[in-house]
Motif scaffolding. Structure first.
Motif, PDB file in Angstrom:
ATOM      1  N   ARG A 142     -36.721 -70.466 -21.762  1.00  0.00           N
ATOM      2  CA  ARG A 142     -36.411 -70.350 -20.341  1.00  0.00           C
ATOM      3  C   ARG A 142     -35.634 -69.071 -20.040  1.00  0.00           C
ATOM      4  N   GLY A 143     -34.712 -68.684 -20.931  1.00  0.00           N
ATOM      5  CA  GLY A 143     -33.952 -67.465 -20.706  1.00  0.00           C
ATOM      6  C   GLY A 143     -34.862 -66.249 -20.623  1.00  0.00           C
ATOM      7  N   LEU A 144     -35.848 -66.174 -21.508  1.00  0.00           N
ATOM      8  CA  LEU A 144     -36.781 -65.057 -21.501  1.00  0.00           C
ATOM      9  C   LEU A 144     -37.630 -65.072 -20.235  1.00  0.00           C
ATOM     10  N   ALA A 145     -38.084 -66.263 -19.819  1.00  0.00           N
ATOM     11  CA  ALA A 145     -38.926 -66.375 -18.620  1.00  0.00           C
ATOM     12  C   ALA A 145     -38.162 -65.964 -17.372  1.00  0.00           C
ATOM     13  N   LEU A 146     -36.923 -66.436 -17.235  1.00  0.00           N
ATOM     14  CA  LEU A 146     -36.121 -66.052 -16.071  1.00  0.00           C
ATOM     15  C   LEU A 146     -35.803 -64.557 -16.107  1.00  0.00           C
ATOM     16  N   GLY A 147     -35.591 -64.034 -17.304  1.00  0.00           N
ATOM     17  CA  GLY A 147     -35.368 -62.601 -17.439  1.00  0.00           C
ATOM     18  C   GLY A 147     -36.577 -61.802 -16.983  1.00  0.00           C
ATOM     19  N   ALA A 148     -37.786 -62.328 -17.243  1.00  0.00           N
ATOM     20  CA  ALA A 148     -39.004 -61.647 -16.808  1.00  0.00           C
ATOM     21  C   ALA A 148     -39.090 -61.604 -15.285  1.00  0.00           C
ATOM     22  N   VAL A 149     -38.679 -62.692 -14.619  1.00  0.00           N
ATOM     23  CA  VAL A 149     -38.703 -62.706 -13.148  1.00  0.00           C
ATOM     24  C   VAL A 149     -37.700 -61.700 -12.593  1.00  0.00           C
ATOM     25  N   ILE A 150     -36.507 -61.644 -13.174  1.00  0.00           N
ATOM     26  CA  ILE A 150     -35.521 -60.656 -12.726  1.00  0.00           C
ATOM     27  C   ILE A 150     -36.026 -59.244 -13.015  1.00  0.00           C
ATOM     28  N   GLY A 151     -36.739 -59.086 -14.127  1.00  0.00           N
ATOM     29  CA  GLY A 151     -37.349 -57.792 -14.417  1.00  0.00           C
ATOM     30  C   GLY A 151     -38.376 -57.405 -13.362  1.00  0.00           C
ATOM     31  N   ALA A 152     -39.138 -58.383 -12.893  1.00  0.00           N
ATOM     32  CA  ALA A 152     -40.108 -58.122 -11.825  1.00  0.00           C
ATOM     33  C   ALA A 152     -39.393 -57.711 -10.542  1.00  0.00           C
ATOM     34  N   LEU A 153     -38.290 -58.383 -10.233  1.00  0.00           N
ATOM     35  CA  LEU A 153     -37.468 -57.996  -9.081  1.00  0.00           C
ATOM     36  C   LEU A 153     -36.997 -56.547  -9.232  1.00  0.00           C
ATOM     37  N   THR A 154     -36.641 -56.174 -10.451  1.00  0.00           N
ATOM     38  CA  THR A 154     -36.149 -54.823 -10.719  1.00  0.00           C
ATOM     39  C   THR A 154     -37.228 -53.781 -10.476  1.00  0.00           C
ATOM     40  N   ILE A 155     -38.422 -54.029 -10.990  1.00  0.00           N
ATOM     41  CA  ILE A 155     -39.524 -53.089 -10.778  1.00  0.00           C
ATOM     42  C   ILE A 155     -39.852 -52.978  -9.292  1.00  0.00           C
ATOM     43  N   GLY A 156     -39.887 -54.127  -8.604  1.00  0.00           N
ATOM     44  CA  GLY A 156     -40.151 -54.100  -7.173  1.00  0.00           C
ATOM     45  C   GLY A 156     -39.112 -53.301  -6.415  1.00  0.00           C
ATOM     46  N   SER A 157     -37.852 -53.441  -6.813  1.00  0.00           N
ATOM     47  CA  SER A 157     -36.777 -52.685  -6.159  1.00  0.00           C
ATOM     48  C   SER A 157     -36.893 -51.192  -6.424  1.00  0.00           C
ATOM     49  N   ALA A 158     -37.476 -50.833  -7.575  1.00  0.00           N
ATOM     50  CA  ALA A 158     -37.596 -49.421  -7.939  1.00  0.00           C
ATOM     51  C   ALA A 158     -38.800 -48.741  -7.301  1.00  0.00           C
ATOM     52  N   LEU A 159     -39.851 -49.494  -7.002  1.00  0.00           N
ATOM     53  CA  LEU A 159     -41.112 -48.898  -6.563  1.00  0.00           C
ATOM     54  C   LEU A 159     -40.996 -47.997  -5.329  1.00  0.00           C
ATOM     55  N   PRO A 160     -40.182 -48.341  -4.313  1.00  0.00           N
ATOM     56  CA  PRO A 160     -40.097 -47.421  -3.163  1.00  0.00           C
ATOM     57  C   PRO A 160     -39.682 -46.000  -3.543  1.00  0.00           C
ATOM     58  N   HIS A 161     -38.873 -45.868  -4.580  1.00  0.00           N
ATOM     59  CA  HIS A 161     -38.484 -44.524  -5.027  1.00  0.00           C
ATOM     60  C   HIS A 161     -39.691 -43.779  -5.618  1.00  0.00           C
ATOM     61  N   LEU A 162     -40.577 -44.521  -6.289  1.00  0.00           N
ATOM     62  CA  LEU A 162     -41.806 -43.912  -6.790  1.00  0.00           C
ATOM     63  C   LEU A 162     -42.714 -43.525  -5.628  1.00  0.00           C
ATOM     64  N   PHE A 163     -42.824 -44.418  -4.630  1.00  0.00           N
ATOM     65  CA  PHE A 163     -43.614 -44.086  -3.434  1.00  0.00           C
ATOM     66  C   PHE A 163     -43.077 -42.811  -2.775  1.00  0.00           C
ATOM     67  N   ARG A 164     -41.733 -42.715  -2.699  1.00  0.00           N
ATOM     68  CA  ARG A 164     -41.116 -41.550  -2.071  1.00  0.00           C
ATOM     69  C   ARG A 164     -41.417 -40.276  -2.862  1.00  0.00           C
ATOM     70  N   ALA A 165     -41.339 -40.381  -4.187  1.00  0.00           N
ATOM     71  CA  ALA A 165     -41.610 -39.211  -5.025  1.00  0.00           C
ATOM     72  C   ALA A 165     -43.068 -38.770  -4.898  1.00  0.00           C
ATOM     73  N   ALA A 166     -43.978 -39.747  -4.820  1.00  0.00           N
ATOM     74  CA  ALA A 166     -45.403 -39.429  -4.737  1.00  0.00           C
ATOM     75  C   ALA A 166     -45.786 -38.858  -3.379  1.00  0.00           C
ATOM     76  N   SER A 167     -45.003 -39.173  -2.337  1.00  0.00           N
ATOM     77  CA  SER A 167     -45.335 -38.711  -0.989  1.00  0.00           C
ATOM     78  C   SER A 167     -44.362 -37.634  -0.515  1.00  0.00           C
ATOM     79  N   SER A 168     -43.853 -36.852  -1.455  1.00  0.00           N
ATOM     80  CA  SER A 168     -42.800 -35.878  -1.133  1.00  0.00           C
ATOM     81  C   SER A 168     -43.255 -34.824  -0.136  1.00  0.00           C
ATOM     82  N   THR A 169     -44.565 -34.560  -0.090  1.00  0.00           N
ATOM     83  CA  THR A 169     -45.052 -33.567   0.862  1.00  0.00           C
ATOM     84  C   THR A 169     -45.354 -34.177   2.220  1.00  0.00           C
ATOM     85  N   LEU A 170     -45.214 -35.500   2.340  1.00  0.00           N
ATOM     86  CA  LEU A 170     -45.467 -36.211   3.582  1.00  0.00           C
ATOM     87  C   LEU A 170     -44.141 -36.681   4.164  1.00  0.00           C
ATOM     88  N   ASP A 171     -44.201 -37.423   5.284  1.00  0.00           N
ATOM     89  CA  ASP A 171     -42.956 -37.945   5.825  1.00  0.00           C
ATOM     90  C   ASP A 171     -42.687 -39.328   5.261  1.00  0.00           C
TER      91      ASP A 171
END
Length: 414
Positions: A142-171
């Motif tokens: 269970r500890g590993l499974a819950l850790g995986a969900v928190i890891g998914a939350l972490t990736i989701g929280s990080a993705l907007p920064h990737l979107f921003r980096a990829a669209s740096s020439t746009l607004d």
């Protein structure tokens, strides 16, 4: 039964639970992109909307405040027990997507803040129910499974920064649009694939009369103090890491705004490794040892960031990535500890108190961080403000480890 001693043969049910976990984590990744979608474009929003310091702080804190409100409202009416979890998460994710997309309509400073608060309220119907649903599939690991969900939350929280980096020439609009579309896809995945497992919980009732008991029982009090120390550091670090990295890159005379966004993505996203490691370790060496160890490392990194602020770049990124891994790696284990330490009759109340207090504290930490930076003349030493959190959290968890009640956690591994 301890994961170390569990030699039962794997069955089709084992395959099914890992499949459900993978699909649920994907849906969480997509849905949580809305959490920091505005933070990733904060400089652009400030300029376009003419936001002052007060409005800027509210914009950053809106999701946190909304999440607290949403979580407490859901607890008061026991919403996860009244609505099927798949439907609850699907509707909540769709509301978050629509609230986030409303930023594209230029609603003005007040409208933007309201949209962020609504986004947070909606995400309170995604993240806590996802943890509960995963727990219905796992008694072992269970500890590993819950850790995986928190890891998914972490990736989701990080993705907007990737979107921003990829669209740096746009607004900034493609970042908002991408996060909203991703969250809508996450809503569909919840509806189609999220289902409860063979180990359902009873009704987790929220009983306000029991709140005092959470603070009177020493094991629960210490577990919650550990969580508060962890939360003091976590969301303030996530919220202001982009601003800190931009200032550091400027001091090092390297890169562009896109480079800072990309670096922020890698630092926050590295947390998934910490979450998986934290889940693995908690099932093998115990909750208190894992959480204390993670906070010692994360607090040390918060202390070191000022020293590597001016480079070299490789050292700055190394410390930042280790911090990104350790600052979130223990997150799931505090909730797991409460479910193991609390009286089964008021686990729901204990979890609601922990969640509400933790996220309420993040509002204060996020609000204080830029003001502290202004007070000391810049971002370089601003993260020193966060160091007391993991220090106090570590003390609380090591104290908990000495109590006889700690054997109730992680199959007796403390």
């Amino acid at each position: 039964m301890s994961a170390l001693n569990d030699s039962r043969p794997r069955t089709a049910a084992d395959t099914e639970r890992w499949r459900v976990l993978a699909l649920l984590c994907l849906a969480v990744v997509l849905s949580l992109t809305t959490w920091f979608s505005a933070t990733a474009i904060l400089p652009e929003l400030k300029q376009e909307l003419g936001l002052g310091p007060s409005a800027e702080a509210w914009l950053t804190n809106g999701v946190q405040l909304g999440f607290v409100i949403g979580a407490l409202m859901a607890s008061l009416v026991n919403l996860p027990d009244l609505v099927r979890l798949s439907r609850l998460m699907a509707v909540a994710a769709l509301v978050a997507a629509l609230a986030n997309a409303s930023l594209l309509l230029h609603p003005g400073p007040g409208g933007v803040i309201a949209a962020r608060i609504m986004t947070g309220m909606a995400l309170a119907g995604v993240y806590p129910p996802a943890l509960k649903l995963v727990a219905t599939w796992f008694t072992r690991d269970r500890g590993l499974a819950l850790g995986a969900v928190i890891g998914a939350l972490t990736i989701g929280s990080a993705l907007p920064h990737l979107f921003r980096a990829a669209s740096s020439t746009l607004d900034w609009r493609p970042v908002v649009a991408a996060a909203s579309v991703a969250t809508a896809i996450g809503a569909l995945l919840f509806l189609l694939f999220a289902k409860e497992g063979p180990y359902p919980f009873g009704k987790a009732l929220f009983e306000p009369s029991r709140i005092g008991q959470v603070f009177r029982e020493r094991p629960l009090l210490l577990a919650n103090l550990g969580y508060l120390g962890h939360m003091w550091e976590l969301y303030a670090m996530w919220a202001w890491l982009l601003a800190y990295t931009r200032a550091a890159f400027e001091a090092q005379a390297i890169g562009t705004a896109a480079a800072a966004s990309l670096a922020t993505f890698f630092v926050v996203a590295s947390g998934i490794l910490g979450c998986l490691l934290g889940g693995y370790l908690s099932d093998r060496i115990g909750r208190t040892a894992t959480t204390a160890g993670m906070m010692i490392v994360s607090g040390g990194c918060a202390l070191l960031m000022g020293f590597v602020f001016t480079g070299p770049l490789w050292l700055f990124m190394l410390v930042a990535i280790v911090w990104g891994m350790s600052v979130i790696g223990d997150s799931a284990q505090f909730s797991a500890a409460v479910t193991e330490l609390a009286d089964r009759r008021f686990v729901g109340t204990a979890l609601s108190v922990q969640l509400g207090a933790g996220f309420a504290l993040t509002v204060l930490a996020i609000w204080l961080a830029p003001r502290f930076a202004d007070l000391i003349g810049g971002w370089r030493w601003a993260f020193l403000l966060l160091v007391p959190g993991p220090v106090l959290g570590t003390i609380a968890m090591l104290w908990l480890r000495k109590l006889p009640e700690s054997v109730n956690m992680a199959g007796g591994l403390r």
